[in-house]
Motif scaffolding. Structure first.
Motif, mmCIF file in Angstrom:
data_model
loop_
_atom_site.group_PDB
_atom_site.id
_atom_site.type_symbol
_atom_site.label_atom_id
_atom_site.label_comp_id
_atom_site.label_asym_id
_atom_site.label_seq_id
_atom_site.Cartn_x
_atom_site.Cartn_y
_atom_site.Cartn_z
ATOM 1 N N ASP A 4 0.845 -1.178 0.000
ATOM 2 C CA ASP A 4 0.000 0.000 0.000
ATOM 3 C C ASP A 4 0.890 1.241 0.000
ATOM 4 N N ILE A 5 1.544 1.502 -1.150
ATOM 5 C CA ILE A 5 2.533 2.582 -1.255
ATOM 6 C C ILE A 5 1.827 3.809 -1.818
ATOM 7 N N LYS A 6 1.360 4.676 -0.955
ATOM 8 C CA LYS A 6 0.581 5.822 -1.378
ATOM 9 C C LYS A 6 1.227 7.117 -0.930
ATOM 10 N N ASP A 109 7.823 2.932 4.501
ATOM 11 C CA ASP A 109 8.985 2.206 3.972
ATOM 12 C C ASP A 109 9.565 2.896 2.742
ATOM 13 N N ARG A 110 8.668 3.443 1.893
ATOM 14 C CA ARG A 110 9.145 4.072 0.664
ATOM 15 C C ARG A 110 9.879 5.381 0.966
ATOM 16 N N SER A 169 8.907 8.987 10.141
ATOM 17 C CA SER A 169 8.828 8.928 8.683
ATOM 18 C C SER A 169 9.235 10.273 8.109
ATOM 19 N N PRO A 170 10.023 10.289 7.044
ATOM 20 C CA PRO A 170 10.379 11.551 6.390
ATOM 21 C C PRO A 170 9.135 12.276 5.876
ATOM 22 N N HIS A 171 9.088 13.589 6.047
ATOM 23 C CA HIS A 171 7.933 14.368 5.599
ATOM 24 C C HIS A 171 8.364 15.810 5.395
ATOM 25 N N GLY A 223 7.124 6.203 -7.391
ATOM 26 C CA GLY A 223 6.446 4.970 -7.004
ATOM 27 C C GLY A 223 5.400 5.152 -5.930
ATOM 28 N N LEU A 224 4.891 6.364 -5.773
ATOM 29 C CA LEU A 224 3.850 6.642 -4.784
ATOM 30 C C LEU A 224 2.504 6.755 -5.491
ATOM 31 N N GLU A 225 1.562 5.924 -5.074
ATOM 32 C CA GLU A 225 0.243 5.922 -5.699
ATOM 33 C C GLU A 225 -0.613 7.057 -5.162
ATOM 34 N N ARG A 226 -1.681 7.364 -5.895
ATOM 35 C CA ARG A 226 -2.591 8.420 -5.456
ATOM 36 C C ARG A 226 -3.282 7.993 -4.170
#
Length: 514
Positions: A4-6, A109-110, A169-171, A223-226
Motif C-alpha cells: 500500500d505505497i501511497k 517504507d518508501r 517517517s520523512p515528511h 512509485g507513490l500511488e494516489r
C-alpha cells in the motif's frame, strides 16, 4: 512487504502562525528542549539525524534547516504586509485565514528508502543513527514538490519549505500564503477562496484535483500511488463518550473471538492427540501380528492424512488467535487511555441570533432611543449567556458524575484486591505450616525411608499399603497412576509429593492419639 505505497498530503487553514510552531519547523531548539519534547510518548526526535534535515529556499535550492537569518514567522508577516493583509480587530472572535499549512509524506517504507537507501535505520528512541547520510532521491522528491507548490501558488508565496528526516517517517512542512486578485482593482491580496474555494463543496473538489495533480506530476515518478478518497468510506469523527463506547464494544467482540479461537484450538489439539494415540495402537497391533502390513499401511496413511489436515487447521487458528490477541491488547490499551483523561467540557454548538439594532434612529428623542436599544441588546445578551452557562453547568455535572463513577469502580477494584491479598496471605500461612511439618517429618530417618520406599512403589506401579503406627489397622493408598500427557520427571515429583503429604497426615494422627 507493504504494497500500500501511497502519497499523503494534509492541508490546514490557519489564521495565525506562532513562534513555537516556527521553531519546531526550523528546529530552532537546544538539547534540553529536544529532551523535553521526547518525554511525550508520541514524539521521537532523533538528535543524531537532525543534521540530515534540510529546506528549500526561495531560490529553489537546498539549504541546511534554519539557514535563513529571519525566523519563519517573521518572513510570513513580511509577506502578509507586502500583500496589504490586515486582520480583524484583536478582540474579534472571527479572523480570516492568512496562510495554509501543508504536510507532504507517503508510505513509511518508501520514504525511508528515498531518504536513506539501503542503510540500516534504528527508529527506537535514543538510538544512534550518526552513521547515516542523506540520499539524493529525497532531495529530488522535495524539489519536485516545491516546484509543484510554486506552480500552483507562486514561488514568492512559499514562505517555508522544511524537510524533516529526524522523525519516524520523512515528511515535508510547507507554509504557503494563498493569493488572489480583487475583482475591481486587480490588486493581489491574501485570498483563501481564490485557491481553496468559497465553500466546503468547492474545497472538496479542489482537494481531489490537488491529489490527482500531485500524483501525476510528482508521486508517480517515485512509485507513490494516489491517496484514497474519503468518499464512500465510513469515516466518522466521534465524541469521546461514543469513542469509548465503540472501543469497549470492539474489545468485547475481540475477547469473544479470542475465547472462541481458544476453544477451537483445544478441540483440534484433542483430536490430533486422539489420532496420534490411534497411530501408537496400530503400531502395537502390527508388532503383535493382529493386523496385516497392507491393512496397517492403509490405516496409517489415513490417520496421518487426518493429522495433517487438523495440524493445518490448528496453525491457521493459532495465527488468527495471535492476531486477535494483539487486537484485543491494543483496544484495551486505547480504551484505558481514553478513560484516563477526563475532558473538562465538550464543544457545544450554541445556536443564537446575535443582538442587533433593527430600528432606525429617530430625528428627535435620540437619547431615549439609545437607552431602549441598549436595554433590548442587554436582555438578548443575558439570555445567550444564561443559555451557555446552563450548558456548561450541565456538562460539568455530567463530568463530575462520571469521575465519581470511576472513583467508585477504583474502590471496588481496591476492595477486591484487598480480599485477594488476604486470601493469598492465609494460603501462604497454611502452605508454610505444611512445609515446615514436611521438613520435620523428613528429618526423621525412618519416616524418610518409608516415604522414598512408598514413592518408588507408586512410580513402579506396585500396590501400596500404608500402615498407621497407632495399631494394626491399615489403609490402601489410592493412586490413579501416570497421566497420558505427563512427563517422567513431573510424574516422579507428583508421586513424591503425594506420598509426603499422605505419610505426614498419618504421622500427625498418630501423634494426636498419643
Amino acid at each position: 512487504m507493504n504494497t500500500d505505497i501511497k502519497q499523503a498530503m494534509h492541508v490546514e487553514a490557519t489564521k495565525s502562525f506562532s513562534t513555537a510552531e516556527a521553531n519546531e519547523n526550523e528546529r530552532r531548539w537546544n538539547d534540553d528542549k529536544i529532551d523535553r519534547k521526547n518525554q511525550d510518548a508520541t514524539n521521537n526526535y532523533d538528535k543524531t539525524r537532525m543534521k540530515l534535515n534540510f529546506e528549500i529556499g526561495t531560490d529553489g535550492k537546498i539549504h541546511p534547516l534554519g539557514y535563513h537569518e529571519k525566523p519563519l514567522e517573521v518572513r510570513l508577516q513580511e509577506r502578509l504586509s507586502e500583500l496589504g493583509w490586515k486582520p480583524f480587530k484583536p478582540d474579534s472572535k472571527i479572523q480570516p485565514n492568512c496562510c495554509a499549512r501543508f504536510i507532504f509524506g507517503g508510505n513509511h517504507d518508501r520514504t525511508i528508502e528515498m531518504a536513506f537507501g539501503d542503510q540500516s535505520v534504528n527508529l527506537e528512541k535514543d538510538a544512534d543513527n550518526s552513521h547515516l547520510h542523506r540520499c539524493e532521491e529525497i532531495e529530488h522528491w522535495a524539489k519536485d514538490l516545491y516546484g509543484w507548490c510554486a506552480k500552483r501558488y507562486g514561488q514568492k508565496n512559499i514562505v517555508g519549505f522544511q524537510v524533516h528526516l529526524d522523525e519516524s517517517s520523512p515528511h515535508i512542512h510547507a507554509l504557503i500564503v494563498p493569493v488572489g486578485q480583487r475583482t475591481k482593482s486587480g490588486r493581489e491580496c491574501v485570498m483563501w477562496s481564490a485557491k481553496f474555494g468559497k465553500n466546503r463543496f468547492e474545497y472538496g473538489q479542489i482537494l481531489k484535483d490537488m491529489h490527482t495533480s500531485l500524483y501525476e506530476e510528482v508521486g508517480s515518478k517515485y512509485g507513490l500511488e494516489r491517496g484514497d478518497s474519503i468518499d464512500g468510506r465510513n469515516v466518522q469523527h466521534l465524541h469521546k463518550r461514543d469513542y469509548i463506547r465503540k472501543l469497549t464494544k470492539d474489545a468485547k467482540q475481540a475477547e469473544k473471538a479470542v475465547k472462541g479461537l481458544q476453544t477451537m484450538i483445544q478441540k483440534l489439539e484433542t483430536q490430533i492427540y486422539s489420532y496420534q494415540t490411534q497411530l501408537e495402537e496400530i503400531d502395537k497391533s502390527l508388532a503383535s501380528g493382529q493386523i496385516a502390513l497392507r491393512e496397517y499401511e492403509s490405516q496409517k496413511s489415513e490417520i496421518q492424512k487426518q493429522i495433517s489436515e487438523y495440524q493445518t487447521k490448528l496453525e491457521d487458528k493459532s495465527d488468527k488467535l495471535h492476531e486477535k490477541e494483539q487486537e484485543l491488547e491494543l483496544l484495551t490499551k486505547d480504551a484505558a487511555n481514553a478513560r484516563s483523561v477526563i475532558q473538562p467540557f465538550r464543544n457545544h454548538k450554541v445556536d443564537f441570533t446575535p443582538p442587533r439594532i433593527t430600528a432606525k434612529v429617530p430625528v428627535f428623542g435620540t437619547d431615549k432611543w439609545v437607552e431602549r436599544q441598549n436595554q433590548h441588546i442587554a436582555k438578548q445578551f443575558t439570555e445567550i449567556v444564561r443559555k451557555i452557562e446552563s450548558l456548561y453547568r450541565n456538562d460539568a455535572a455530567r463530568q463530575i458524575e462520571s469521575a465519581q463513577r470511576n472513583v467508585l469502580a477504583d474502590y471496588g477494584e481496591l476492595f477486591q484486591l484487598r480480599r485477594d491479598v488476604k486470601m493469598l496471605a492465609e494460603n501462604y500461612d497454611n502452605l508454610k505450616s505444611i512445609f515446615e511439618t514436611m521438613l520435620d517429618q523428613m528429618a526423621n530417618h525412618s519416616i524418610r525411608s518409608k516415604i522414598f520406599a512408598i514413592a518408588d512403589a507408586l512410580i513402579g506401579g506396585t500396590p501400596v499399603t500404608v500402615s498407621s503406627s497407632g495399631g494394626g489397622s491399615s489403609s490402601d493408598l489410592r493412586w490413579d497412576g501416570r497421566r497420558p500427557d505427563e512427563e517422567e520427571e513431573a510424574y516422579r515429583r507428583r508421586c513424591l509429593m503425594f506420598v509426603i503429604v499422605t505419610v505426614c497426615k498419618q504421622q500427625t494422627k498418630s501423634y494426636r492419639r498419643k
